[in-house]
Design a protein around this motif. Structure first.
Motif, PDB file in Angstrom:
ATOM      1  N   LEU B 414     -13.192 -41.000  89.671  1.00 43.23           N
ATOM      2  CA  LEU B 414     -14.130 -40.287  88.799  1.00 43.23           C
ATOM      3  C   LEU B 414     -14.557 -39.029  89.538  1.00 43.23           C
ATOM      4  N   PHE B 415     -14.504 -37.898  88.845  1.00 42.74           N
ATOM      5  CA  PHE B 415     -14.784 -36.625  89.497  1.00 42.74           C
ATOM      6  C   PHE B 415     -16.265 -36.285  89.427  1.00 42.74           C
ATOM      7  N   ASP B 416     -16.708 -35.503  90.388  1.00 45.92           N
ATOM      8  CA  ASP B 416     -18.098 -35.053  90.446  1.00 45.92           C
ATOM      9  C   ASP B 416     -18.266 -33.969  89.388  1.00 45.92           C
ATOM     10  N   ASP B 417     -18.405 -34.421  88.146  1.00 42.41           N
ATOM     11  CA  ASP B 417     -18.411 -33.512  87.013  1.00 42.41           C
ATOM     12  C   ASP B 417     -19.107 -34.232  85.863  1.00 42.41           C
ATOM     13  N   LEU B 424     -11.901 -35.412  79.415  1.00 41.41           N
ATOM     14  CA  LEU B 424     -10.935 -34.413  78.940  1.00 41.41           C
ATOM     15  C   LEU B 424      -9.748 -34.266  79.884  1.00 41.41           C
ATOM     16  N   LEU B 425      -9.909 -34.769  81.098  1.00 40.65           N
ATOM     17  CA  LEU B 425      -8.799 -34.705  82.045  1.00 40.65           C
ATOM     18  C   LEU B 425      -7.545 -35.334  81.439  1.00 40.65           C
ATOM     19  N   THR B 457     -23.770 -35.618  80.804  1.00 43.44           N
ATOM     20  CA  THR B 457     -24.378 -36.249  81.974  1.00 43.44           C
ATOM     21  C   THR B 457     -23.453 -36.075  83.181  1.00 43.44           C
ATOM     22  N   TRP B 458     -24.046 -35.689  84.287  1.00 46.48           N
ATOM     23  CA  TRP B 458     -23.276 -35.493  85.514  1.00 46.48           C
ATOM     24  C   TRP B 458     -23.012 -36.853  86.156  1.00 46.48           C
ATOM     25  N   GLU B 461     -20.742 -37.999  92.763  1.00 46.84           N
ATOM     26  CA  GLU B 461     -19.575 -38.216  93.612  1.00 46.84           C
ATOM     27  C   GLU B 461     -18.981 -39.599  93.376  1.00 46.84           C
ATOM     28  N   GLY B 462     -17.725 -39.649  92.953  1.00 45.62           N
ATOM     29  CA  GLY B 462     -17.071 -40.929  92.697  1.00 45.62           C
ATOM     30  C   GLY B 462     -17.802 -41.754  91.646  1.00 45.62           C
ATOM     31  N   GLY B 463     -18.571 -41.079  90.746  1.00 44.68           N
ATOM     32  CA  GLY B 463     -19.321 -41.804  89.720  1.00 44.68           C
ATOM     33  C   GLY B 463     -20.570 -42.463  90.276  1.00 44.68           C
ATOM     34  N   ALA B 464     -21.160 -41.859  91.333  1.00 40.71           N
ATOM     35  CA  ALA B 464     -22.288 -42.499  92.031  1.00 40.71           C
ATOM     36  C   ALA B 464     -23.510 -42.681  91.139  1.00 40.71           C
ATOM     37  N   ARG B 465     -23.622 -41.889  90.055  1.00 38.86           N
ATOM     38  CA  ARG B 465     -24.849 -41.986  89.270  1.00 38.86           C
ATOM     39  C   ARG B 465     -24.785 -43.031  88.167  1.00 38.86           C
TER      40      ARG B 465
END
Lengths: 562, 546
Positions: B414-417, B424-425, B457-458, B461-465
């Motif tokens: 999972l990207f920090d995005d 959409l990737l 929603t952000w 890092e690696g889906g940390a949230r």
């Protein structure tokens, strides 16, 4: 990390403190610089004498002048080496001091940092921001003193032979700081923005590289390369914006130098016409013009370093300070002897106000040596309870008691000693399996490590590998399956041998056979320990005699945990 | 081929910019030299007692010099940054080409160090080495031309001065470069080591806290920092000595002229000024030699990380067109990951017809994930064939093959995005309803709707949230969103609670027909509707009842 608006108070204070620290170390460099200027004046005197003799009386060079020039040249060469070495040492010492300080502060702030910041962005602060301070100590601090002292020395020498020429030089020299100040303000702001672009580029690249397989398999590598090109171009544009302004200052310096030369040439031209020209002093003054501007040029170059330092200061000043260590209370010291009991009293916690509370009014009690299972769908708040117990975050309402002592009063080191924990995504470092297990207890013997590996069933899968426990694995556990990585984490917990065990979905990635094995290990590990385990797997629920069902951060049902 | 030369070749598209920078730079240096030489001669004439007007030449040269100098700095810097940016993109492309299977034993921090710091170190190659070298070569010609124009009395000192100039501009940098080779390697290595140590400690903050490893980690970083400081100090000392050598050459050249100044004073003064200008223009070159050692080491690190690995899957020279059909077939496949590892597949044969729903079962370690790696051309069988629509995978291009697959692997990142960008990737052109449909199918739509920022929603890092299970389902949604005709789901139930897992597997049953589903898992829940089940065991696939 840096704020977009002007320089913050914290950043200014921090930079002032650093200046005080660095000035002392920069003293030898300043001394060398002044000596260099004095030697340059001596050399100028020698050349003026030789050329004067040659031009006026066509006499060959005087031996004293040639000797003086050569000796001064040798001394200057030696000085430049000495000065360079001290500068580099100062810069590197300051960097090491700052880096250790920032690193310790980040480590003390702990894992909660990662909820807001990418580890790559934090790394940029520790590596690149601190590196950006190098020039401040190595170049800016001495240059800022020499920019005044050096030209003043030259002016005194020039004034001794021709005070009017000294006035001209002094006036032209004043143009430099004026132009510098005008362009410097813009340069500082532009430098801040440039650094943000660099930091973003790094974080983006690192994140993309970690997921590069996902990108390639989705067929998006080309698009990502384009995005990277855009980010890199953005960095170029920002850097050029900094430089466009910074170069104006150097151009102003070129102008001032040319102006001084032209004015002096015209002045001596007039004097020559009226035959009132003293050749040697005139030559000396002309030769001194570049020497007068040399420290100013160094100042102008180092001004960039100051701009970088201002930006870095803000970022470094926002790193949380070291926490104040609370006094150790008597209750904590007896903890290990009697086991650990846990009490939550009306605990509430919110990660992000926009998303609502993660925990609301949670109360429960786990006696020493008992196991509590936290059950509920993902997002119910199980992990948050564990994070509070780990001390990563503190409850915002209510309190948590460990053996009757408030968690907030326990020093992190004491808490750490009590807890072993296995998370959902254990971090596996690049290195051998053995090193990864040893991470839990650096002074463990090989025997202890092997026992932990056996208990966690790590031996089962490493036995088939040619190098066993010494097999190298890649960053993030490359070469291990999810279940295998989990078992390495369990081995760490065995090795640590702490009285309180926190488990976050320890069997989430395991197949039934392995899950059974791991559950056996965990059951053995839990004997005589207090265990809090978050899980939704049915097999795990059998482990617990006490159970708390959570939903949306609230207790739905509690069995044996009230 | 030397690494620096290879880097220059990679900059081919920036050559016009780089050449323009060099030309402006040479012009600027020449103007500067002419200005000083003329000014010197003018002053000398005045001092001799003769009158002379300040020539128009001189008045024009002054401003020209200032403008050219500014232009030189802008153009050369801009050219450098263009070259560096293109090198970064090239590096990323090459890295992507070799990393379909992940980073392996490479460290992300080390790679970041190569992309950022090592590429940065290459800016000296053009700015501080090539451009000054061009100027120095032209200046040497000017000095020699000046020599010819002088009377015989000045030939010898002028020739000596020109030689000294050549020594300071060409010989000393060359020597410095050679002596700095080893410290250059040490500096790049130490810098990378420092970055890796910092990144390791910070991305492992949880583990560091849990095991009270703060002091250990800080010490590790300090040790790396000390090493880096030591290496940089050694490099700087070499540079300082080279610089001092260059300075002494300049001073000696001036002495040579001063000694013979009385014979032709006006020419001698002009020559001294010219020399001062020439030496000043190239004063950075002596120390740049030491930089060249650093740049060469950096270039080697950049090229090494971008080189294809030894065990890369070779691309066919002339790939055949992708066949229409998506039927898959393993035909007597043998495979092992390394020569010293046991053989995973020992004549594996299995079939997945187009549009079928197939499960592949087996305990962990039996090679289930390897099966996916073989299909995606991350690795290739040691013998036997894998067919896609009847065509051997070895004859198809990797990119074509991968375009047919939507993959959820155990290491899906999972990207920090934002959630949207992450989804959409898999399908950049997907519209909002399609995104929500995929999220609902992955049983995560409700959660995303409950978030105040929804799709924007952000994730961190690696889906940390989000929690582990939520992150896993977002990754699932991304795979479902892709339009690839073959879906490969490797342990889709991992990290999901039993109820969610069953619900998700049921939605899989409603996938549009025609899409092939390959479910790789260690167990079935009973909720799956399958056409065929293969059980992997002892390197073979055994057909089980569906």
């Amino acid at each position: 990390m840096a704020s977009m608006s002007g320089q913050t108070q914290g950043g200014r204070d921090w930079l002032r403190a650093q200046t005080k620290l660095g000035r002392h170390a920069a003293r030898p460099v300043v001394m060398f610089g002044l000596l260099n200027t004095i030697l340059a004046i001596i050399q100028g005197t020698c050349i003026a004498a030789i050329l004067g003799d040659a031009l006026v009386i066509r006499a060959p060079a005087a031996a004293w002048a040639i000797a003086g020039f050569c000796i001064a040249a040798l001394l200057r060469a030696g000085l430049s080496v000495a000065s360079e070495r001290v500068s580099v040492r100062n810069g590197s010492a300051a960097r090491q001091r700052l880096r250790l300080d920032v690193m310790s502060r980040l480590l003390a702030a702990g894992p909660s940092l990662l909820r807001h910041e990418h580890s790559a962005a934090l790394t940029t602060t520790v590596v690149d921001r601190v590196d950006a301070m190098d020039g401040f100590f190595a170049r800016w601090l001495p240059a800022s003193v020499l920019a005044i002292a050096g030209p003043v020395l030259v002016l005194l020498a020039v004034a001794a032979v021709d005070w009017r020429a000294a006035l001209v030089l002094g006036a032209c020299g004043l143009l430099v700081p004026v132009a510098q100040a005008a362009s410097g303000i813009g340069a500082a702001a532009a430098s801040r923005h440039q650094f943000q672009a660099l930091s973003r580029l790094q974080a983006r690249f690192l994140d993309r590289v970690r997921g590069i397989s996902t990108i390639v398999l989705s067929g998006r590598a080309a698009d990502e390369a384009v995005a990277l090109a855009q980010a890199a171009n953005e960095l170029r544009r920002r850097t050029m914006r900094v430089l466009r302004v910074a170069f104006i200052a150097s151009a102003a310096l070129d102008c001032a130098l040319a102006l001084a030369l032209v004015v002096l040439a015209i002045r001596y031209g007039h004097a020559a016409v009226t035959h009132r020209l003293n050749t040697v002093p005139a030559l000396f003054v002309l030769l001194m013009v570049p020497e007068f501007f040399a420290p100013l040029r160094a100042f102008s170059v180092a001004y960039q370093d100051r701009a970088h330092a201002t930006g870095a200061a803000e970022a470094l000043a926002t790193v949380p300070p070291m926490p104040v260590v609370a006094p150790v209370t008597a209750a904590i010291r007896t903890v290990t002897a009697h086991g650990v009991s846990i009490t939550f009293e009306h605990v509430g916690f919110t990660w992000d106000p926009a998303r609502g509370p993660a925990l609301e009014d949670i109360s429960f009690r786990v006696p020493a040596g008992e196991t509590l299972v936290l059950a509920g769908p993902s997002g119910a708040g199980k992990s948050t309870i564990l994070e509070i117990l780990l001390g990563f975050v503190s409850p915002q309402t209510g309190r948590v008691l460990v053996n009757g002592a408030d968690l907030a009063t326990i020093v992190p080191e004491a808490l750490n000693r009590m807890i072993a924990s296995i998370g959902q995504r254990p971090t596996i470092f690049a290195g051998t399996v053995r090193d990864n297990i040893r991470f839990a207890k650096p002074d463990a013997t090989d025997k202890e490590i092997e026992a932990a590996a056996r208990n966690a069933r790590v031996s089962q899968f490493v036995e088939s590998l040619p190098r066993g426990l010494d097999t190298e694995i890649g960053e993030g556990g490359y070469g291990l399956s999810g279940g295998q990585a989990q078992r390495v984490a369990i081995a760490r917990a065995f090795l640590k041998n702490a009285p309180l065990l926190l488990l976050d979905e320890p069997t989430a990635h395991l197949d039934p056979a392995t899950e059974g094995d791991v559950m056996d290990s965990l059951r053995r590990l839990s004997v005589g320990r207090t265990v809090v385990m978050a899980s939704h797997a049915a097999a795990v629920l059998s482990l617990g005699n006490r159970r708390l069902d959570l939903r949306d951060g609230r207790v739905v049902t509690a069995r044996g945990a009230a | 081929m030397s690494p620096l030369y290879r880097i220059l070749l990679l900059w081919r598209r920036q050559w016009p910019w780089l050449a323009a920078g060099a030309i402006v730079s040479v012009a600027s240096v020449l103007t500067g030299a002419a200005l000083l030489a003329l000014a010197g001669a003018h002053v000398a004439v005045l001092l001799m007692g003769a009158t002379a007007a300040v020539g128009a030449m001189l008045t024009a040269l002054g401003p020209a010099r200032v403008v050219l100098r500014y232009a030189e700095r802008l153009v050369t810097h801009s050219a450098t940054f263009r070259a560096l940016a293109s090198l970064r993109v090239w590096f990323f492309r090459r890295l992507a080409a070799r990393s379909a299977g992940g980073l392996g034993m490479q460290r992300s921090g080390d790679l970041a160090s190569r992309l950022v710091a090592d590429v940065e170190a290459l800016d000296g190659l053009y700015l501080r080495i090539l451009v000054p070298l061009a100027s120095a070569a032209v200046l040497l010609l000017v000095l020699l031309a000046f020599l010819v124009g002088q009377g015989a009395e000045l030939w010898l000192p002028c020739l000596g001065a020109a030689c000294l100039f050549a020594v300071s501009a060409f010989v000393i940098p060359g020597l410095a470069a050679r002596s700095a080779q080893r410290s250059g390697v040490a500096v790049t290595g130490a810098n990378a080591g420092l970055r890796v140590a910092v990144l390791d400690a910070l991305s492992g903050l949880r583990e560091v806290r849990m095991f009270g490893a703060e002091a250990r980690m800080a010490e590790g970083v300090a040790a790396r920092d000390w090493e880096a400081g030591l290496a940089q100090g050694r490099l700087a000392t070499r540079a300082a000595f080279a610089q001092a050598g260059g300075f002494l050459c300049a001073q000696l050249a001036i002495v040579l002229l001063l000694l013979s100044a009385s014979s032709r004073p006006v020419s001698a003064v002009g020559a001294v000024f010219l020399l001062v200008a020439a030496f000043e223009a190239t004063s950075g070159l002596s120390r740049a030699g030491a930089l060249a050692g650093h740049a060469a080491a950096a270039a080697r690190r950049v090229l090494d990380a971008a080189a294809p690995p030894a065990n890369a899957v070779a691309e066919p020279a002339t790939p055949v067109d992708l066949p229409r059909s998506n039927a898959l077939r393993f035909d007597g496949v043998h495979f092992r990951w390394a020569a010293d590892r046991p053989e995973l597949f020992d004549g594996l044969t299995l079939e997945v017809p187009q549009g079928s729903r197939v499960a592949i079962l087996g305990p962990s370690g039996c090679g289930k994930s390897t099966l996916a790696a073989l299909l995606l051309k991350i690795t290739s069988p040691s013998s036997g064939r894998i067919l896609l629509g009847g065509a051997d995978l070895a004859s198809l291009s990797a990119e074509d093959v991968r375009s047919r697959f939507g993959v959820l692997s155990q290491s899906t990142h999972l990207f920090d995005d934002t959630i949207r960008a992450n989804l959409l990737l898999g399908r950049p052109a997907a519209d909002e309803p399609a995104i929500w449909r995929a999220l609902d199918e992955a049983e995560i739509g409700e959660f995303v709707r409950s978030l105040p920022e929804g799709l924007d929603t952000w994730l961190g890092e690696g889906g940390a949230r989000v929690s582990g299970g939520q992150g896993r389902r977002i990754a699932l949604a991304r795979t479902l969103l892709s339009e690839a005709p073959i879906l490969v789901l490797d342990e889709p139930g991992a990290g999901l609670d039993a109820q969610t897992e069953r619900a998700f597997l049921k939605t899989l049953n409603d996938l549009p027909s025609g899409r092939t589903l390959l479910l790789i898992t260690h167990r079935l829940t009973g909720a799956e509707r399958l056409d065929r089940i293969w059980r992997l065991s002892g390197g073979h696939a055994i057909a089980a009842a569906a």
